[in-house]
Design a protein around this motif. Structure first.
Motif: not given
Length: 191
Positions: A4-31
């Motif tokens: 519901t809030n921006s922080k949670e949306k960012i954290l959720s998007a990051a988790a999704k990308l880390f899960r799909k792409k990995g930590y090193h392959a995920t950029s802040l711009s993608q998040i």
């Protein structure tokens, strides 16, 4: 549950990308793009950037899974029956969990960062230690000595992680079912 809030949306998007792409392959711009967050909000909520995002995603996953383990183990008074039930329940819902991208893969994150990022490695270790302790506490309640319960908690977590990885690799819950059955036999031989 939709964040519901921006922080949670960012954290959720990051988790999704880390899960799909990995930590090193995920950029802040993608998040930023994935979360639809305003530019600059990542550093507002996560001043240490991607590492802080990953650490919080690890911790959040740890908390959710720990609560699930505790709830699952509370289903039976006997530790052996509870652990067996827990593994079978995990097997029954493991492929729907893969679709739930709110959690990162701790095994994948650990494998990726163990030699390159001590902060994230330690965050993963802390979460695994907490999960192992839940199993150990259940075993102590069933009459096991502290040290034996601690060692068994670690063994159970290792067995579950391995069986989970094999189940995903084989696209089958059979390895999880086998682990549940064998843990049941292990405890039956103990008594």
């Amino acid at each position: 549950m939709e964040p519901t809030n921006s922080k949670e949306k960012i954290l959720s998007a990051a988790a999704k990308l880390f899960r799909k792409k990995g930590y090193h392959a995920t950029s802040l711009s993608q998040i930023t793009k994935e979360s639809s967050a305003p530019r600059g909000s990542i550093y507002y909520y996560f001043p240490d950037g991607k590492q802080q995002l990953a650490k919080e995603a690890i911790q959040k996953t740890g908390e959710r899974v720990k609560a699930y383990i505790e709830k699952s183990l509370a289903s039976h008074e006997d530790a052996a029956a509870a652990i067996q039930y827990h593994i079978k329940m995990m097997a029954d819902r493991m492929f729907e969990q893969v679709e739930n991208e709110a959690d990162i893969s701790l095994a994948a994150m650990s494998s990726e960062v163990w030699s390159s990022n001590e902060t994230l490695r330690m965050a993963c270790e802390d979460v695994y230690n907490e999960w192992e302790q839940v199993y150990a506490d259940k075993l102590v309640c069933s009459g096991y000595e502290q040290e034996e319960a601690r060692q068994l908690g670690s063994a159970i977590q290792s067995w579950i992680e391995g069986a989970y990885t094999l189940s995903l690799t084989k696209n089958s819950t059979v390895p999880m079912q086998i682990a549940a059955d064998q843990i049941g036999k292990l405890f039956a031989n103990k008594n």
